[in-house]
Scaffold this motif. Sequence first.
Motif, PDB file in Angstrom:
ATOM      1  N   ALA A 137       0.751  -1.579  -0.190  1.00 55.81           N
ATOM      2  CA  ALA A 137       0.036   0.085  -0.297  1.00 55.81           C
ATOM      3  C   ALA A 137       0.872   1.023  -0.223  1.00 55.81           C
ATOM      4  O   ALA A 137       0.311   2.009  -1.091  1.00 55.81           O
ATOM      5  CB  ALA A 137      -1.071   0.067   1.582  1.00 55.81           C
ATOM      6  N   GLY A 138       1.895   1.475   0.649  1.00 56.92           N
ATOM      7  CA  GLY A 138       2.410   2.611   0.957  1.00 56.92           C
ATOM      8  C   GLY A 138       3.681   2.411  -0.785  1.00 56.92           C
ATOM      9  O   GLY A 138       3.596   4.211  -1.214  1.00 56.92           O
ATOM     10  N   VAL A 139       3.891   1.751  -1.119  1.00 54.38           N
ATOM     11  CA  VAL A 139       4.287   1.377  -2.612  1.00 54.38           C
ATOM     12  C   VAL A 139       3.870   2.095  -3.596  1.00 54.38           C
ATOM     13  O   VAL A 139       3.760   3.341  -4.600  1.00 54.38           O
ATOM     14  CB  VAL A 139       5.238  -0.056  -3.575  1.00 54.38           C
ATOM     15  CG1 VAL A 139       5.954   0.108  -4.194  1.00 54.38           C
ATOM     16  CG2 VAL A 139       6.305   0.158  -1.700  1.00 54.38           C
ATOM     17  N   ALA A 140       2.661   1.557  -3.902  1.00 59.23           N
ATOM     18  CA  ALA A 140       1.612   2.126  -4.613  1.00 59.23           C
ATOM     19  C   ALA A 140       1.349   3.610  -4.416  1.00 59.23           C
ATOM     20  O   ALA A 140       0.684   4.837  -4.960  1.00 59.23           O
ATOM     21  CB  ALA A 140      -0.287   1.606  -3.772  1.00 59.23           C
ATOM     22  N   ALA A 141       0.777   4.373  -3.112  1.00 62.90           N
ATOM     23  CA  ALA A 141       0.894   5.618  -3.166  1.00 62.90           C
ATOM     24  C   ALA A 141       1.954   6.353  -3.203  1.00 62.90           C
ATOM     25  O   ALA A 141       2.133   7.005  -3.987  1.00 62.90           O
ATOM     26  CB  ALA A 141       0.835   5.495  -1.098  1.00 62.90           C
ATOM     27  N   GLN A 142       3.410   5.863  -3.416  1.00 63.31           N
ATOM     28  CA  GLN A 142       4.467   6.455  -3.439  1.00 63.31           C
ATOM     29  C   GLN A 142       4.445   6.690  -5.286  1.00 63.31           C
ATOM     30  O   GLN A 142       5.057   7.527  -5.268  1.00 63.31           O
ATOM     31  CB  GLN A 142       5.440   5.848  -2.791  1.00 63.31           C
ATOM     32  CG  GLN A 142       5.990   6.563  -1.609  1.00 63.31           C
ATOM     33  CD  GLN A 142       6.973   5.768  -0.503  1.00 63.31           C
ATOM     34  OE1 GLN A 142       7.730   4.935  -1.398  1.00 63.31           O
ATOM     35  NE2 GLN A 142       7.223   5.053   0.153  1.00 63.31           N
ATOM     36  N   THR A 143       4.112   5.993  -5.800  1.00 71.65           N
ATOM     37  CA  THR A 143       4.232   5.412  -7.703  1.00 71.65           C
ATOM     38  C   THR A 143       3.150   5.880  -8.094  1.00 71.65           C
ATOM     39  O   THR A 143       3.416   5.926  -9.559  1.00 71.65           O
ATOM     40  CB  THR A 143       4.845   4.152  -7.662  1.00 71.65           C
ATOM     41  OG1 THR A 143       3.789   3.259  -7.251  1.00 71.65           O
ATOM     42  CG2 THR A 143       5.964   3.613  -7.097  1.00 71.65           C
ATOM     43  N   GLY A 144       1.920   6.040  -7.659  1.00 73.69           N
ATOM     44  CA  GLY A 144       0.898   6.704  -8.196  1.00 73.69           C
ATOM     45  C   GLY A 144       0.271   5.161  -8.876  1.00 73.69           C
ATOM     46  O   GLY A 144      -1.079   5.214  -9.032  1.00 73.69           O
ATOM     47  N   ALA A 145       0.215   4.245  -8.028  1.00 74.52           N
ATOM     48  CA  ALA A 145      -0.126   2.923  -8.633  1.00 74.52           C
ATOM     49  C   ALA A 145      -1.108   2.486  -8.095  1.00 74.52           C
ATOM     50  O   ALA A 145      -1.497   3.207  -6.680  1.00 74.52           O
ATOM     51  CB  ALA A 145       0.535   1.986  -8.873  1.00 74.52           C
ATOM     52  N   SER A 146      -2.842   1.345  -8.779  1.00 74.05           N
ATOM     53  CA  SER A 146      -3.918   1.277  -7.581  1.00 74.05           C
ATOM     54  C   SER A 146      -3.789   0.663  -7.021  1.00 74.05           C
ATOM     55  O   SER A 146      -2.501  -0.698  -6.447  1.00 74.05           O
ATOM     56  CB  SER A 146      -4.972   0.890  -8.736  1.00 74.05           C
ATOM     57  OG  SER A 146      -5.964   0.372  -7.929  1.00 74.05           O
ATOM     58  N   VAL A 147      -4.170   1.501  -5.378  1.00 77.69           N
ATOM     59  CA  VAL A 147      -3.556   0.484  -4.132  1.00 77.69           C
ATOM     60  C   VAL A 147      -4.554  -1.008  -3.961  1.00 77.69           C
ATOM     61  O   VAL A 147      -3.460  -1.665  -3.693  1.00 77.69           O
ATOM     62  CB  VAL A 147      -4.020   1.468  -3.328  1.00 77.69           C
ATOM     63  CG1 VAL A 147      -4.036   1.002  -2.180  1.00 77.69           C
ATOM     64  CG2 VAL A 147      -3.579   3.144  -2.998  1.00 77.69           C
ATOM     65  N   ALA A 148      -6.022  -1.305  -4.771  1.00 70.55           N
ATOM     66  CA  ALA A 148      -5.850  -2.156  -5.019  1.00 70.55           C
ATOM     67  C   ALA A 148      -5.858  -3.080  -5.835  1.00 70.55           C
ATOM     68  O   ALA A 148      -5.470  -4.267  -5.707  1.00 70.55           O
ATOM     69  CB  ALA A 148      -7.676  -1.598  -5.521  1.00 70.55           C
ATOM     70  N   MET A 149      -4.704  -2.494  -6.927  1.00 69.29           N
ATOM     71  CA  MET A 149      -4.347  -3.562  -7.839  1.00 69.29           C
ATOM     72  C   MET A 149      -3.274  -4.200  -7.062  1.00 69.29           C
ATOM     73  O   MET A 149      -2.621  -5.784  -7.254  1.00 69.29           O
ATOM     74  CB  MET A 149      -4.061  -2.684  -9.343  1.00 69.29           C
ATOM     75  CG  MET A 149      -3.356  -3.820 -10.141  1.00 69.29           C
ATOM     76  SD  MET A 149      -2.992  -2.808 -11.594  1.00 69.29           S
ATOM     77  CE  MET A 149      -1.503  -1.880 -10.934  1.00 69.29           C
ATOM     78  N   VAL A 150      -2.151  -3.351  -6.290  1.00 66.08           N
ATOM     79  CA  VAL A 150      -0.845  -3.913  -5.927  1.00 66.08           C
ATOM     80  C   VAL A 150      -1.347  -4.904  -4.674  1.00 66.08           C
ATOM     81  O   VAL A 150      -0.921  -5.641  -3.864  1.00 66.08           O
ATOM     82  CB  VAL A 150      -0.331  -2.534  -5.231  1.00 66.08           C
ATOM     83  CG1 VAL A 150       0.920  -3.269  -4.698  1.00 66.08           C
ATOM     84  CG2 VAL A 150      -0.108  -1.299  -6.933  1.00 66.08           C
ATOM     85  N   THR A 151      -2.537  -4.482  -4.010  1.00 69.13           N
ATOM     86  CA  THR A 151      -2.950  -5.475  -2.697  1.00 69.13           C
ATOM     87  C   THR A 151      -3.116  -6.429  -3.370  1.00 69.13           C
ATOM     88  O   THR A 151      -2.729  -7.572  -2.568  1.00 69.13           O
ATOM     89  CB  THR A 151      -3.604  -4.160  -2.242  1.00 69.13           C
ATOM     90  OG1 THR A 151      -3.709  -3.248  -1.368  1.00 69.13           O
ATOM     91  CG2 THR A 151      -4.436  -5.400  -1.116  1.00 69.13           C
TER      92      THR A 151
END
Length: 423
Positions: A137-151
């Motif tokens: 979730a932290g990486v997704a927030a830093q990179t702008g990726a979808s939090v739902a997808m990365v999770t």
Amino acid sequence: MKKGFLALSPLLVFIILYLVTSIIARDFYKIPITVAFMAASIYAVLITPGRLRQRIDIFSEGAGDRQMMLMIWIFVLAGAFANSAKAMGSIDATVNLTLSLLPSEMLLAGLFLAACFISLSIGTSVGTIVALTPLAAGVAAQTGASVAMVTAVVVGGSFFGDNLSFISDTTIIATQTQGCQASDKFKVNSFIVFPAALIILALYIYSGQDIVAPASIPTVELSKVLPYLVVLITAIFGLNVMAVLTIGICLTGIIGLYHGSFDVFGWFGAMGDGIVAMGELIIITMMAGGLLALIKHNGGIDYIITRLTRHIKGKRGAEFAIGGLVCIVNLCTANNTVTIITVGGIAHEIGEKFGLDPRKCASLLDTFSCTVQGLIPYGAQILMAAGLASLNPISLLPYLYYPLAIGLAAIAAIILRYPKRYS
């Protein structure tokens, strides 16, 4: 027919009681599953003919069956190993190692591989999700990726090990109920799910090219990863699972004491806490064993096999019957471990009737249960991941590729009679 339905009714009491009360409470984990099993067990004793003491003896013999007790001893050792390894710092070290090996342009694929490796090592999807979801979730927030997808990538990878790990609850129960070795079940399972895992990995490589991995990763303590590696390697080579876990426990103690992670009393305390944490699963296992013994005594097992298989002409139909039964019960219980405990004995009877290979039966039990558990938004894994990532569980569903892929792979394995050697 009425007699057969009455014999099976304790199973329906359990499913209806657990399902209905969970829906009313709007929480599948608010109602203790042990209470549902207790109520179903009491009902089963009441409807069984004969003297009360005789009925209780049948229940007790089922609860203390040799296979049930073997599972319980394995649970005790698995709990002691898992918690002492956690207290020693093995989970953090394993997470850091896998992340340090990731190419920066392959974050999604890397997170998937990390989740696969960690879950395979520690034998629990929930533990993997707890370890990796905050990072994802932290990486997704830093990179702008979808939090739902990365999770969802982490959730999917966590089921890789839940399905394959030698110390996973589902593997232990599936192999014990079908009467086969964990190493043999691993080989069959690998043939079925590895192609699905490779396809999903390729998908993540393609879709994650524009996401960059975090630059700073804590120092890796390789010695703390050693217990998981030894457990994995010795289990693959077919060493008895109880011997494997005992070796793992000894290693966690030696390495933990060397690094000062705990003293002797801290090690003992960690093992004790791990054993206690398995208490509910041990109770469920014993009550399920007693419940199924009464159902079998009353003719319920013969009834369900006859009903399920009356239109079945061959092995494909028998395997589909096992898969369908697993899916239905898992949807109702929202717990893949409990599902395999509940239907494992019935699946074994179906397998014997149609000459199915017990190694493939164990693999299908585990794979179909992981498929359903990985796709239901009210299951512990998705609820845990959604909670840690501050998401609605429903938002993860469109990205849960791996659980769906292994379900399709299991269906293909039945239709194509694959792998041939075990079909």
